[in-house]
Design a protein around this motif. Sequence first.
Motif, PDB file in Angstrom:
ATOM      1  N   TYR A 170      -3.412   7.338   7.027  1.00 38.63           N
ATOM      2  CA  TYR A 170      -3.217   5.894   6.867  1.00 38.63           C
ATOM      3  C   TYR A 170      -2.347   5.339   7.993  1.00 38.63           C
ATOM      4  N   ALA A 171      -1.309   6.087   8.363  1.00 43.03           N
ATOM      5  CA  ALA A 171      -0.425   5.646   9.446  1.00 43.03           C
ATOM      6  C   ALA A 171      -1.178   5.543  10.765  1.00 43.03           C
ATOM      7  N   CYS A 172      -2.086   6.496  11.027  1.00 41.91           N
ATOM      8  CA  CYS A 172      -2.883   6.462  12.263  1.00 41.91           C
ATOM      9  C   CYS A 172      -3.754   5.210  12.316  1.00 41.91           C
ATOM     10  N   LEU A 173      -4.399   4.887  11.192  1.00 41.08           N
ATOM     11  CA  LEU A 173      -5.292   3.732  11.197  1.00 41.08           C
ATOM     12  C   LEU A 173      -4.500   2.426  11.312  1.00 41.08           C
ATOM     13  N   VAL A 202       4.210   4.309   8.567  1.00 36.26           N
ATOM     14  CA  VAL A 202       3.281   3.178   8.444  1.00 36.26           C
ATOM     15  C   VAL A 202       3.969   1.877   8.862  1.00 36.26           C
ATOM     16  N   TRP A 203       5.131   1.612   8.276  1.00 36.81           N
ATOM     17  CA  TRP A 203       5.850   0.379   8.641  1.00 36.81           C
ATOM     18  C   TRP A 203       6.322   0.435  10.092  1.00 36.81           C
ATOM     19  N   GLY A 204       6.667   1.632  10.566  1.00 40.38           N
ATOM     20  CA  GLY A 204       7.080   1.779  11.961  1.00 40.38           C
ATOM     21  C   GLY A 204       5.958   1.456  12.925  1.00 40.38           C
ATOM     22  N   ALA A 205       4.718   1.851  12.579  1.00 37.75           N
ATOM     23  CA  ALA A 205       3.569   1.534  13.422  1.00 37.75           C
ATOM     24  C   ALA A 205       3.353   0.022  13.494  1.00 37.75           C
ATOM     25  N   LEU A 206       3.500  -0.651  12.357  1.00 38.27           N
ATOM     26  CA  LEU A 206       3.343  -2.106  12.342  1.00 38.27           C
ATOM     27  C   LEU A 206       4.465  -2.772  13.139  1.00 38.27           C
ATOM     28  N   LEU A 207       5.683  -2.265  12.996  1.00 39.51           N
ATOM     29  CA  LEU A 207       6.824  -2.814  13.725  1.00 39.51           C
ATOM     30  C   LEU A 207       6.621  -2.676  15.235  1.00 39.51           C
ATOM     31  N   GLU A 250      -2.918  -6.105   5.619  1.00 42.39           N
ATOM     32  CA  GLU A 250      -3.702  -6.077   4.384  1.00 42.39           C
ATOM     33  C   GLU A 250      -4.072  -4.639   4.018  1.00 42.39           C
ATOM     34  N   PHE A 251      -4.350  -3.827   5.048  1.00 43.94           N
ATOM     35  CA  PHE A 251      -4.674  -2.414   4.816  1.00 43.94           C
ATOM     36  C   PHE A 251      -3.485  -1.693   4.175  1.00 43.94           C
ATOM     37  N   ILE A 252      -2.282  -2.012   4.656  1.00 42.39           N
ATOM     38  CA  ILE A 252      -1.071  -1.400   4.096  1.00 42.39           C
ATOM     39  C   ILE A 252      -0.916  -1.784   2.624  1.00 42.39           C
ATOM     40  N   LYS A 253      -1.149  -3.046   2.310  1.00 40.00           N
ATOM     41  CA  LYS A 253      -0.991  -3.502   0.921  1.00 40.00           C
ATOM     42  C   LYS A 253      -1.996  -2.829  -0.008  1.00 40.00           C
TER      43      LYS A 253
END
Length: 674
Positions: free
Chosen positions: A442-445, A473-478, A460-463
């Motif tokens: 999930y983190a990769c995507l 996951v949050w680090g990738a978005l950040l 939206e994918f995270i939610k």
Amino acid sequence: MASRALLSRHSLPFFRFYSCYFPALFHFTPSPLRYIVYPFHRVQRIHLYCSLAHQQLDEIAQPELSCFNNTIHRLSHRRSFSEVLLVYVTILRNGHLPNGLTLPCILKACTALPALFFGCAVHAHIIRLGFEAATFIQNGVIVMYSRFGEISTAHKVFDLLSLRNVVSWTSIMSGYAQNGFPLEALHIFRTMRLDSPIIPDFIALVSVLKAYIDVGDLDQGRCVHGLVVKFGLEDEPDLLITLTSLYAKCGQVNTARSMFDQVFSPELILWNAMISGYAKNGHADEAVELFKKMVARKVRPDSITLRSAILACAQVGSLEAAKWIWEFVSNSELKDDVFVNTAIIDMYAKCGSVVLARRVFDNIPQKDVVVWSAMIMGYGLYGQGKEAISLFHEMIQSQVRPNDITFIGLLSACKHAGLVHDGRKYFYLMRNHGVEPRHQHYACLVDLLARAGHLEEAYEFIKGMPMAPEVTVWGALLNACRIHGQVELGKYAAERVFAIEPWNAGHYVQLSNIYASAGLWKDVARVRVLMRERGATKAMGFSSIEINGKLQSFYAGDKSHPRSKEILAMTDELERKLKKSGFLPHMDSVLHDLGPEEKELSLCNHSERIAMAYGLICTPPGTTLRITKNLRACVNCHSASKLISKLVEREIIVRDANRFHHFKDGFCTCGDYW
């Protein structure tokens, strides 16, 4: 009665099972030994002549039990355990009843072979002969059941002991530790110390130290070290080895090395503990040097040694060291070890040569899923997504089933190459191959979508994730918010990250960079105050370059090198060439509130630029420069490095915290996507 109940519940089912399917092995007699194990009688005489001891027995018309016992002890000393059991069967056939001298050797043989069902029969004999209270014999029963993973049965035997000695406690404690129950082993140790007058010997202390290693409890391990000193066992070799392993695996490598150096001639297991401790705790240089010292002492490494040394080489990033260790492996008896070769593939990829990694991969005749996955991961480091996808399809055609690691490598390759469509496809294809997506997938995507600018889709994918998003996951978005200048979403992602890892300085730096890029200097200052309040310390950036097999490290604005004047002159010359070619500095890469001239000066003094200048003055024209940076490369240095590779006609390979950048003729293999 309790012993007989234990026998009926645990031993007799084995006898009944084997008597049904192997009737020649069992015979019912009216003797006190109700169940007597027979060998295959037609070939027994042949087996009995396997040793001189057997021949001597055969020459005695009616050998007494003492003769049999002497033979058993000799065979046991020679580790001829199969013959020990054959002699035991002969004892029973001759009408003798085994005694306290016979049974411990028989239990030892059953444990060593291994022969569980024979051991269960011997346990039955022990009970029927009335040896329930014989502590020495029952200790052997505990060891035997522990060896076969029957730890609950071993504990029941232990509980029935009326008199327990240090061997009894050590046997059950070691049994739990060896079967993956370190907490239970530690509970037994505490019980022994509190409820009995038994003083632990060095074997008991080794067992409890290994349990503390498994649970990673350094503080309690130090307490046991105190007991070692108190009991005067500091010089016991097994304890030195275990204490070295404890300190090395818990990150106290200096303490571990001081203990290692106390051993005049360390055995292989001690070398492994020290080299592995260095490699796994960020002391890669020391691990490589210690491995070379080991080789110089003519100590033959095993697979564990080589994998630890290879891991260290990968961390150092030295291609020369990588080539040296590969040459060593090629001339060793472990050259065909699949685990070693897999580590070599990973090492070459991390040392900047995916070509050599592929060469090793192609030379492995029987490739399992681990080998394929390692090569796919290697392509991912270089952002060679198409090559990774092609290799994945080759793997499928070779009838090798991918696993979760394979898909992590494949998705990583897609994200580093910006292959959004392919990344989505392979993520949702995982279940077709029997792989359930884990958090890393999930983190990769999320990283793939967010890097490509699809921030809302990523959010939206995270939610919609089936599990709670972790820091990756949050680090990738950040990180993506920093790349794309999304302040509000970046702030939200940072809050989620801080809630999980409030001590990690890297996350604060990411948020600070987002604010700095937007010119929000008051918010930058607020983040820095927050870092100090929470005790988060930012790692200092540095870059290392390999020249003639030696690594030289530089910090931003570094002037400490003996050749600093030449380095400064080269950086100035490179800057003039860049300006002459029309290069415009990326001022947004300066994350401080400075004037234009100060910003420009700051950019050309980044650590990788200094390392690059040093490489140019130290190597002949055309030599490839290999640089390792502990942080992510900034946009300005990346753009400058592309143009410098064209101006000086050099290949420049930079490994930053995220991936590899291979600069050549004004281009980078990452395609400006990192």
